[in-house]
Structures are given as structure tokens and as C-alpha cells.
Scaffold this motif. Structure first.
Motif: not given
Length: 554
Positions: A164-168
Motif C-alpha cells: 500500500a505504501e508503494k501505491g498498489a
């Protein structure tokens, strides 16, 4: 009304049919009409499931094989539903490929103190520090774990957070599956199928999972240790106990299950820790793990105490006595301690053969700190536990380590205390009269000192319950011999048993034993079938997918 074409075909069938065939056809059509009415009309019988455009990749991280098995079953289910997917070990998956994925599914188990499986550590660490942009990626994470442990499915939680932190984008919410994970996995697969249909031409639709975590329905018992004996002879390097437990309640278990125990700290140890940090009340340490701290925990104390703790494993009291760290508040120390986790022991009895009892085979875990011998908390707890005193425990169901059908042959590989479930298997097959042949591989250090359950095993050989026995006592000769060496020696017969449908079971130390044994099996299959080792590994993988190769390793 029928079209002219259909009417012509029907007339041809009727003209060429016998009376019996016409009567049968009449019955068939009547039954078909009844089914159509039950389903609400003919239109519903012609419903076509829309095709799914997504091509998910399933990445699994595992140490004992459960995640791999889940991924393989998921892959098979997808293919059955015309969904193009592939599965891959996380160790073989490059983080840089993530940006190119549309839909990625992770099946991740949790080990030890909430850690990633060994084959997934590098992937997670690389993902954390990478600059990948996953805004075009949809993902779902299924975590496998045991809710008896304090950091339940922690690896799955950490992976979900970093993705989630990487934008997924979450395709489904994180699902945490307990030890009885079959129903959870089935529900997760159904939710994924719905999510794939909802995706359509766009991957921006977020679908929240309704899958609930499956509980393992553990029942707590109170029993007593009625009998306890050391299985090793004098002068052995090992201290292994045979322990018999009874309860007024009927203890429900099957061969392959384990017994879970919550040990207790020694009063004098927690009092010494509390006193050092200026606290008289030691009650807040009662359920905290202060024994056999891992390197990860010790690193935390290095930072707290501002010292360098060099040990890889140590008790908290040993650290205090050796390093005399600065006096911090006891609350800060407790903040770094995990709750005492249960210890699972493979059950070595059969409820059919040992009515009202459950047996354990417990090796006292010993390690050294500065050349001083220390013992593990739970094994010492059981070894010292007094007879006929109340003992709390629970049964850990292990659906992934089960006897096959009575007529199926089995090969059991269990060095050391890995013999435990196979004593259960043999006792069960003896009392039930199962017809399948049984082949046991057992190993320890010395024949005279460490041949556990020798009398029973010899009796099973005499009566024919045990068809074959191969032993490996590593230190009885100059060159060490292990069970994997015996497997190689019996390569032809070992492969013959497999080709005739035998199931393989391994129990005991995960590293290096289980991997060494698996390598030997692959070599045997490769040699005897004249195929490459990669092809032989595929054969073994397929046996595992079919439930004919099962491991209980720790």
C-alpha cells in the motif's frame, strides 16, 4: 415450435430409434423439463459465465510448504475457470517486476517471532527500500499463521502495508488464515473470482473481501502427567522424555495432530529481572518470554541498553548478569518482550490404541551461553513438571499431516523426536488393521543410547505391522551416516514404492534435515527414472500437491 432443421433431425432420430430408445428419450426429456422448472426457466440453463481478462500471478512465501500448496490449489482452480494465471516462489521473484503486473496475489506464511519465511526475507527487504511505483497494480494478500502466537500472520500484515505504501491498490482486504485454513482459502478464492469479474476492463474498482478468518476451534484441556521416563540410556548426549498425559475429559485427536503447551517462567528468574530494574512486583513478567531470546530480540535490547550484545541466542537474565546494563524502567524492558508463545509437540500416541491418553516425545532443548549450558523454557517446563499436578494444554489439529487410506503404503522419515507422529501412525494402523505397508527411516546418534521406542518397533517388525525399517546412527562409526544416506542406499526400492502409490512423510528438524532428505529423494527419483533432477523435483512437487508428500518440520 422447432425450426425446420431441428424438426428434420428429430424425425430422423425417431424413425431410426427402437421402442425402448423412444421410451428412454421420453423419460429423459421429462426429467430435463423438471430440472428447467426447478431452476426457474430455460433461459437460466443457457447462462454463460463472462470471460475474465485478468492474468493474475500468485507469489508464495513458505518454509513448511503450506503456502506453496495453497498457491498450487489456487492456480488449479483458476485454470479450471479459464483464468490464465501462474504461481512462483517469492525467492525467484524480482521486486523490479512488480511495476509490470496488473494483478498480483500473495500467499505468505509467518514464522518464529512474526517473521517472514526464509525464502521471502530478501524480497520484503528489497521491496521496502525500492523506488517502485505500484499505482497500476492491484493486489491481495492471504496470510497463513497460528492464532495461538502473539504476532498472528504478522508477515502478511507487513507485506500488505508496504504494498500500500508503494501505491498498489487492494483488490481484496488482507485475509488472515489460521491453522485450519482450508475454508478460508476456499472463501478467498471465491472472493477473488468475483473481484476478477468486477474488474472488467478497468482495474480501478476496489472490492473488499467478506472472507472471515477461520478459527481453529482449539479446545483447552486440564490433565495430568501420569508417567514420564527418559528414553536415552546413560552417557547419551541427549535427554529425551516419553510423557503420558491423562484427562478426565475425553481428549479428541488424530494421528498427525500436535499438543500445545503454554509454559510458565520460573519464579526466581522473573524476580531477579524485576529486582535488577528496581521493581518489587514481578507479576507483569509472568507471561513474558525471557528465555532463549532470538537475535532480533537481543538487537532490541542492545539499542535499549546502549551496549553490544554479541550472543545469537540468550536468556534475558544471562544478558543482565553478563553485561550489567544501565537501569531503565521495567516497562521499557517489557515493551521489547513478547508474550510466551505455546510450544507444539507432535503427538506420539493413537487415541484408538492408547485409550484416554496422549503421549509426547520431548527432547530437552539445550544451548550454550559463554560455555554455560542453558535449556529451553518449554522442554524444561515439561521435563520438570511434577506428576499428577494440573497441566493445561490444547490439541492443535494438523489436517496437512494425515494418514492416507488404509490400503495405501506409507514411507515415514523421522530422525530424532521426528519419530513421534510415526509411533502414532504405526499404533493406529496396528489397532485398526490397515492393510497398507509401512516403511520407517529412523536416525539418532547412537544405537545403544538413543534408539527411541526400540522394543515397540521391533515388535511391529515381528508382527508385520512395520514392513521395513532402516536406521542411521550417525556417531556409531567414523563417517557419519544419516537417514538421507539410507534413502540413497535403498534407491531402487524407494522409487518402486513411490511408483506403486506410496505416500511420503517427513517429521523433525527443518534445517538442515528436511531439506537434505528432500534432496536425497529428488536424487533417487532422478536416478531411478532416468530423468533430470529438475524433472524429479516436479514429480515430488506433484506428489505434494496430491497430498502424497507431507511434512511436519520445525
Amino acid at each position: 415450435m422447432l425450426s425446420e432443421t431441428k424438426l428434420s433431425l428429430l424425425q430422423q432420430l425417431v424413425q431410426n430409434a427402437t421402442t425402448e430408445e423412444i421410451i428412454w428419450t421420453k423419460g429423459y426429456l421429462a426429467g430435463f423439463l423438471d430440472r428447467v422448472e426447478l431452476l426457474g426457466g430455460i433461459a437460466e440453463t443457457n447462462t454463460v459465465v463472462p470471460s475474465v481478462a485478468v492474468k493474475p500471478i500468485i507469489v508464495y512465501g513458505t518454509e513448511t510448504g503450506n503456502s506453496k500448496k495453497v498457491a498450487s490449489n489456487l492456480l488449479a482452480a483458476f485454470k479450471k475457470n479459464k483464468i490464465q494465471a501462474k504461481a512462483i516462489d517469492v525467492f525467484q521473484y524480482d521486486v523490479t517486476k512488480l511495476e509490470k503486473e496488473n494483478v498480483i496475489l500473495f500467499v505468505m506464511s509467518t514464522q518464529g517471532e512474526g517473521e517472514f519465511p526464509q525464502n521471502a526475507v530478501a524480497f520484503y527487504e528489497n521491496l521496502k527500500v525500492s523506488n517502485v511505483n505500484l499505482k497500476n497494480v492491484s493486489y491481495a494478500v492471504l496470510g497463513l499463521g497460528d492464532s495461538s502466537y502473539p504476532l498472528f500472520c504478522n508477515a502478511g500484515i507487513l507485506l500488505d502495508e508496504v504494498l500500500a505504501e508503494k501505491g498498489a491498490k487492494q483488490l481484496l482486504s488482507l485475509v488472515k488464515a489460521d491453522v485450519d485454513f482450508a475454508e478460508t482459502v476456499s472463501n478467498w478464492e471465491a472472493d477473488l473470482q468475483k473481484a476478477f469479474q468486477n474488474i472488467g476492463s478497468s482495474l480501478s474498482n476496489e472490492v473488499k473481501s467478506t472472507t472471515a478468518t477461520t478459527t481453529s476451534h482449539k479446545k483447552n484441556y486440564v490433565g495430568k502427567i501420569s508417567h514420564k521416563v527418559v528414553l536415552n540410556d546413560r552417557d547419551s548426549n541427549k535427554e529425551t522424555y516419553h510423557i503420558e498425559i491423562e484427562s478426565e475429559d475425553e481428549i479428541s485427536y488424530e494421528p498427525g495432530d500436535a499438543l500445545g503447551v503454554f509454559p510458565k517462567n520460573k519464579e526466581e528468574e522473573i524476580q531477579a529481572v524485576a529486582t535488577y530494574f528496581g521493581e518489587e512486583n514481578n507479576s507483569i513478567l509472568i507471561d513474558k518470554n525471557i528465555r532463549g531470546l532470538s537475535k532480533k530480540s537481543l538487537d532490541g535490547f542492545s539499542n535499549l541498553f546502549e551496549i553490544e550484545i554479541k550472543e545469537e541466542k540468550a536468556n534475558l537474565l544471562d544478558v543482565i548478569q553478563k553485561y550489567q546494563p544501565k537501569k531503565v524502567k521495567l516497562e521499557e524492558v517489557i515493551g521489547l518482550l513478547l508474550p510466551i508463545a505455546p510450544r507444539l509437540y507432535s503427538i506420539s500416541s493413537s487415541s484408538e490404541a492408547h485409550d484416554g491418553q496422549v503421549h509426547l516425545t520431548v527432547n530437552v532443548n539445550k544451548f550454550k551461553v559463554d560455555n554455560e549450558e542453558k535449556t529451553g523454557l518449554t522442554s524444561e517446563f515439561l521435563a520438570d513438571f511434577p506428576l499428577d499436578e494440573p497441566l493445561e494444554f490444547y490439541i492443535h489439529k494438523n489436517q496437512n499431516f494425515r494418514l492416507p487410506k488404509d490400503e495405501t503404503d506409507i514411507i515415514m522419515i523421522g530422525p530424532g523426536t521426528g519419530i513421534a507422529p510415526f509411533r502414532s501412525f504405526l499404533a493406529e494402523r496396528d489397532v485398526t488393521g490397515a492393510e497398507g505397508k509401512n516403511w520407517l527411516f529412523f536416525g539418532e546418534q547412537h544405537f545403544v543410547l538413543d534408539f527411541y521406542y526400540q522394543t515397540e518397533i521391533q515388535e511391529w517388525l515381528t508382527t508385520g505391522v512395520l514392513s521395513k525399517l532402516d536406521t542411521a546412527f550417525s556417531r556409531d562409526q567414523e563417517q557419519k551416516i544419516y537417514v538421507q544416506d539410507r534413502i540413497r542406499e535403498k534407491a531402487k526400492e524407494f522409487n518402486s514404492w513411490l511408483e506403486n502409490g506410496a505416500s511420503i512423510y517427513i517429521c523433525g528438524q527443518k534445517n538442515p534435515m528436511s531439506q537434505d532428505v528432500e534432496n536425497a529423494i529428488v536424487e533417487v527419483i532422478s536416478k531411478e527414472r532416468n530423468i533430470s533432477e529438475s524433472e524429479a523435483q516436479q514429480v515430488l512437487d506433484e506428489l505434494e500437491n496430491q497430498g502424497k508428500y507431507q511434512k511436519d518440520v520445525y
